[in-house]
Design a protein around this motif. Structure first.
Motif, PDB file in Angstrom:
ATOM      1  N   ARG A  12      -4.954  28.551  58.464  1.00 30.73           N
ATOM      2  CA  ARG A  12      -4.452  29.223  57.272  1.00 30.73           C
ATOM      3  C   ARG A  12      -5.423  29.073  56.100  1.00 30.73           C
ATOM      4  O   ARG A  12      -5.570  29.987  55.280  1.00 30.73           O
ATOM      5  CB  ARG A  12      -3.082  28.646  56.909  1.00 30.73           C
ATOM      6  CG  ARG A  12      -2.353  29.515  55.939  1.00 30.73           C
ATOM      7  CD  ARG A  12      -0.958  28.969  55.676  1.00 30.73           C
ATOM      8  NE  ARG A  12      -0.851  28.785  54.243  1.00 30.73           N
ATOM      9  CZ  ARG A  12      -0.778  27.643  53.604  1.00 30.73           C
ATOM     10  NH1 ARG A  12      -0.749  26.518  54.259  1.00 30.73           N
ATOM     11  NH2 ARG A  12      -0.694  27.590  52.308  1.00 30.73           N
ATOM     12  N   ASP A  13      -6.112  27.942  56.001  1.00 30.74           N
ATOM     13  CA  ASP A  13      -7.078  27.723  54.928  1.00 30.74           C
ATOM     14  C   ASP A  13      -8.203  28.755  54.950  1.00 30.74           C
ATOM     15  O   ASP A  13      -8.719  29.140  53.898  1.00 30.74           O
ATOM     16  CB  ASP A  13      -7.683  26.318  55.019  1.00 30.74           C
ATOM     17  CG  ASP A  13      -6.696  25.241  54.635  1.00 30.74           C
ATOM     18  OD1 ASP A  13      -5.621  25.592  54.115  1.00 30.74           O
ATOM     19  OD2 ASP A  13      -7.008  24.055  54.860  1.00 30.74           O
ATOM     20  N   TYR A  14      -8.600  29.190  56.139  1.00 33.70           N
ATOM     21  CA  TYR A  14      -9.673  30.181  56.239  1.00 33.70           C
ATOM     22  C   TYR A  14      -9.223  31.517  55.665  1.00 33.70           C
ATOM     23  O   TYR A  14      -9.996  32.204  55.005  1.00 33.70           O
ATOM     24  CB  TYR A  14     -10.125  30.355  57.682  1.00 33.70           C
ATOM     25  CG  TYR A  14     -10.675  29.095  58.294  1.00 33.70           C
ATOM     26  CD1 TYR A  14     -11.485  28.246  57.564  1.00 33.70           C
ATOM     27  CD2 TYR A  14     -10.374  28.752  59.600  1.00 33.70           C
ATOM     28  CE1 TYR A  14     -11.989  27.084  58.114  1.00 33.70           C
ATOM     29  CE2 TYR A  14     -10.870  27.596  60.169  1.00 33.70           C
ATOM     30  CZ  TYR A  14     -11.681  26.756  59.423  1.00 33.70           C
ATOM     31  OH  TYR A  14     -12.169  25.614  59.973  1.00 33.70           O
ATOM     32  N   ALA A  62     -11.776  26.396  43.411  1.00 37.56           N
ATOM     33  CA  ALA A  62     -10.680  26.595  44.368  1.00 37.56           C
ATOM     34  C   ALA A  62     -11.172  26.393  45.800  1.00 37.56           C
ATOM     35  O   ALA A  62     -10.489  25.765  46.620  1.00 37.56           O
ATOM     36  CB  ALA A  62     -10.084  27.991  44.195  1.00 37.56           C
ATOM     37  N   ARG A  63     -12.362  26.907  46.103  1.00 40.60           N
ATOM     38  CA  ARG A  63     -12.908  26.727  47.453  1.00 40.60           C
ATOM     39  C   ARG A  63     -13.252  25.262  47.717  1.00 40.60           C
ATOM     40  O   ARG A  63     -13.072  24.765  48.828  1.00 40.60           O
ATOM     41  CB  ARG A  63     -14.147  27.610  47.634  1.00 40.60           C
ATOM     42  CG  ARG A  63     -13.776  29.088  47.705  1.00 40.60           C
ATOM     43  CD  ARG A  63     -14.977  29.964  47.820  1.00 40.60           C
ATOM     44  NE  ARG A  63     -15.658  29.706  49.072  1.00 40.60           N
ATOM     45  CZ  ARG A  63     -16.916  30.040  49.303  1.00 40.60           C
ATOM     46  NH1 ARG A  63     -17.634  30.629  48.370  1.00 40.60           N
ATOM     47  NH2 ARG A  63     -17.464  29.782  50.465  1.00 40.60           N
ATOM     48  N   TRP A  64     -13.754  24.549  46.704  1.00 43.29           N
ATOM     49  CA  TRP A  64     -14.043  23.127  46.860  1.00 43.29           C
ATOM     50  C   TRP A  64     -12.763  22.364  47.164  1.00 43.29           C
ATOM     51  O   TRP A  64     -12.745  21.492  48.032  1.00 43.29           O
ATOM     52  CB  TRP A  64     -14.696  22.590  45.593  1.00 43.29           C
ATOM     53  CG  TRP A  64     -14.928  21.107  45.622  1.00 43.29           C
ATOM     54  CD1 TRP A  64     -15.942  20.451  46.236  1.00 43.29           C
ATOM     55  CD2 TRP A  64     -14.105  20.105  45.018  1.00 43.29           C
ATOM     56  NE1 TRP A  64     -15.808  19.094  46.043  1.00 43.29           N
ATOM     57  CE2 TRP A  64     -14.683  18.861  45.301  1.00 43.29           C
ATOM     58  CE3 TRP A  64     -12.938  20.146  44.267  1.00 43.29           C
ATOM     59  CZ2 TRP A  64     -14.140  17.663  44.849  1.00 43.29           C
ATOM     60  CZ3 TRP A  64     -12.386  18.955  43.823  1.00 43.29           C
ATOM     61  CH2 TRP A  64     -12.993  17.734  44.119  1.00 43.29           C
ATOM     62  N   ARG A  65     -11.677  22.727  46.471  1.00 41.25           N
ATOM     63  CA  ARG A  65     -10.400  22.057  46.722  1.00 41.25           C
ATOM     64  C   ARG A  65      -9.910  22.333  48.141  1.00 41.25           C
ATOM     65  O   ARG A  65      -9.389  21.441  48.807  1.00 41.25           O
ATOM     66  CB  ARG A  65      -9.368  22.528  45.680  1.00 41.25           C
ATOM     67  CG  ARG A  65      -8.061  21.821  45.787  1.00 41.25           C
ATOM     68  CD  ARG A  65      -8.196  20.342  45.491  1.00 41.25           C
ATOM     69  NE  ARG A  65      -6.981  19.677  45.882  1.00 41.25           N
ATOM     70  CZ  ARG A  65      -6.912  18.650  46.713  1.00 41.25           C
ATOM     71  NH1 ARG A  65      -8.003  18.153  47.237  1.00 41.25           N
ATOM     72  NH2 ARG A  65      -5.762  18.112  47.024  1.00 41.25           N
ATOM     73  N   GLN A 115     -11.851  20.143  50.454  1.00 42.34           N
ATOM     74  CA  GLN A 115     -11.373  18.766  50.419  1.00 42.34           C
ATOM     75  C   GLN A 115     -10.093  18.605  51.253  1.00 42.34           C
ATOM     76  O   GLN A 115      -9.955  17.628  51.986  1.00 42.34           O
ATOM     77  CB  GLN A 115     -11.115  18.320  48.972  1.00 42.34           C
ATOM     78  CG  GLN A 115     -12.352  18.244  48.130  1.00 42.34           C
ATOM     79  CD  GLN A 115     -13.402  17.331  48.735  1.00 42.34           C
ATOM     80  OE1 GLN A 115     -13.122  16.215  49.160  1.00 42.34           O
ATOM     81  NE2 GLN A 115     -14.636  17.810  48.793  1.00 42.34           N
ATOM     82  N   ARG A 116      -9.196  19.580  51.154  1.00 42.06           N
ATOM     83  CA  ARG A 116      -7.980  19.545  51.988  1.00 42.06           C
ATOM     84  C   ARG A 116      -8.327  19.611  53.464  1.00 42.06           C
ATOM     85  O   ARG A 116      -7.745  18.909  54.290  1.00 42.06           O
ATOM     86  CB  ARG A 116      -7.075  20.737  51.631  1.00 42.06           C
ATOM     87  CG  ARG A 116      -6.082  20.414  50.581  1.00 42.06           C
ATOM     88  CD  ARG A 116      -5.122  21.521  50.282  1.00 42.06           C
ATOM     89  NE  ARG A 116      -4.678  22.277  51.444  1.00 42.06           N
ATOM     90  CZ  ARG A 116      -4.005  23.400  51.368  1.00 42.06           C
ATOM     91  NH1 ARG A 116      -3.720  23.918  50.194  1.00 42.06           N
ATOM     92  NH2 ARG A 116      -3.608  24.033  52.445  1.00 42.06           N
ATOM     93  N   ARG A 148      -7.552  16.773  56.314  1.00 41.24           N
ATOM     94  CA  ARG A 148      -6.790  17.098  57.519  1.00 41.24           C
ATOM     95  C   ARG A 148      -7.593  16.745  58.765  1.00 41.24           C
ATOM     96  O   ARG A 148      -7.059  16.211  59.738  1.00 41.24           O
ATOM     97  CB  ARG A 148      -6.419  18.581  57.526  1.00 41.24           C
ATOM     98  CG  ARG A 148      -5.434  18.909  58.633  1.00 41.24           C
ATOM     99  CD  ARG A 148      -4.956  20.347  58.566  1.00 41.24           C
ATOM    100  NE  ARG A 148      -4.379  20.646  57.268  1.00 41.24           N
ATOM    101  CZ  ARG A 148      -4.634  21.769  56.591  1.00 41.24           C
ATOM    102  NH1 ARG A 148      -5.441  22.666  57.097  1.00 41.24           N
ATOM    103  NH2 ARG A 148      -4.061  21.974  55.443  1.00 41.24           N
ATOM    104  N   TRP A 149      -8.883  17.073  58.760  1.00 42.26           N
ATOM    105  CA  TRP A 149      -9.727  16.735  59.910  1.00 42.26           C
ATOM    106  C   TRP A 149      -9.787  15.226  60.109  1.00 42.26           C
ATOM    107  O   TRP A 149      -9.792  14.741  61.242  1.00 42.26           O
ATOM    108  CB  TRP A 149     -11.134  17.288  59.739  1.00 42.26           C
ATOM    109  CG  TRP A 149     -11.241  18.768  59.903  1.00 42.26           C
ATOM    110  CD1 TRP A 149     -10.351  19.593  60.505  1.00 42.26           C
ATOM    111  CD2 TRP A 149     -12.304  19.578  59.457  1.00 42.26           C
ATOM    112  NE1 TRP A 149     -10.793  20.880  60.461  1.00 42.26           N
ATOM    113  CE2 TRP A 149     -12.003  20.905  59.820  1.00 42.26           C
ATOM    114  CE3 TRP A 149     -13.492  19.338  58.783  1.00 42.26           C
ATOM    115  CZ2 TRP A 149     -12.834  21.973  59.547  1.00 42.26           C
ATOM    116  CZ3 TRP A 149     -14.317  20.395  58.502  1.00 42.26           C
ATOM    117  CH2 TRP A 149     -13.990  21.702  58.882  1.00 42.26           C
ATOM    118  N   ALA A 150      -9.858  14.454  59.009  1.00 39.26           N
ATOM    119  CA  ALA A 150      -9.899  12.999  59.120  1.00 39.26           C
ATOM    120  C   ALA A 150      -8.597  12.479  59.719  1.00 39.26           C
ATOM    121  O   ALA A 150      -8.617  11.577  60.586  1.00 39.26           O
ATOM    122  CB  ALA A 150     -10.136  12.377  57.746  1.00 39.26           C
TER     123      ALA A 150
END
Length: 194
Positions: A22-24, A166-169, A172-173, A177-179
């Motif tokens: 969804r982030d993409y 906004a893209r940087w945020r 970071q999300r 999530r990957w971590a």
């Protein structure tokens, strides 16, 4: 002759994909919105700024008027500036006839190198105070265009910075999530490879 790619192959990023998150999609819409706002909003801001500046310069040309005056004192002395150049404008005592017929005197900036009794032109505003010559129509149009371009670029820069933030945020999300996902999968995966 080369055949165009089918629409389905060109729009592959919009199709359903198990790896697409969804982030993409959110990031794609942010970038699209950012560039639309930069192009349309920047053009609008630039045009409005240029028109406002042009109107302001036209008002200056309307409010200010020139008056022929007589120098009461000589302006042959030239003042040195900090850089060593001579200042071509000095304040000198002048005399002129007002529209009501009265003779007036005052001090106004005039070109240096003039003798007493010579006639020069000074500019007055609508209140009768000395002022600078208003910009000519051509110079005002160039300055208005420059101000409009600067405003459009500044607006575009702010929108671009907001989009990048906004893209940087989102990045970071995604990293967080990957971590978390790696913390769940990593220990099991590491046992299999050792």
């Amino acid at each position: 002759m080369r055949r165009p790619k089918p629409l389905r192959r060109r729009c592959w990023r919009w199709r359903s994909n198990p790896l697409r998150r969804r982030d993409y999609i959110v990031e794609t819409w942010i970038v699209l919105a950012m560039w639309v706002v930069i192009s349309l909003g920047g053009a609008l801001v630039g045009v409005v700024t240029a028109q406002a500046a042009e109107a302001s310069f036209a008002q200056l040309r309307h409010d200010r008027h020139s008056v022929r005056v007589v120098l009461v004192e000589s302006t042959t002395r030239a003042m040195q500036t900090v850089e060593g150049e001579t200042n071509r404008r000095v304040r000198a005592r002048i005399r002129w006839t007002a529209p009501d017929g009265s003779v007036r005197t005052g001090r106004a900036p005039v070109d240096s190198g003039r003798r007493a009794g010579s006639r020069v032109t000074v500019w007055l505003d609508s209140n009768g105070r000395f002022t600078e010559k208003p910009p000519a129509a051509k110079a005002a149009a160039v300055e208005a265009g420059t101000l409009g371009t600067g405003a459009a670029l500044a607006f575009g820069g702010l929108v671009f910075a907001a989009g990048r933030l906004a893209r940087w945020r989102l990045d970071q999300r995604r990293y967080d999530r990957w971590a978390r996902e790696w913390d769940q999968v990593g220990p099991r995966w590491g046992r299999r490879t050792t």
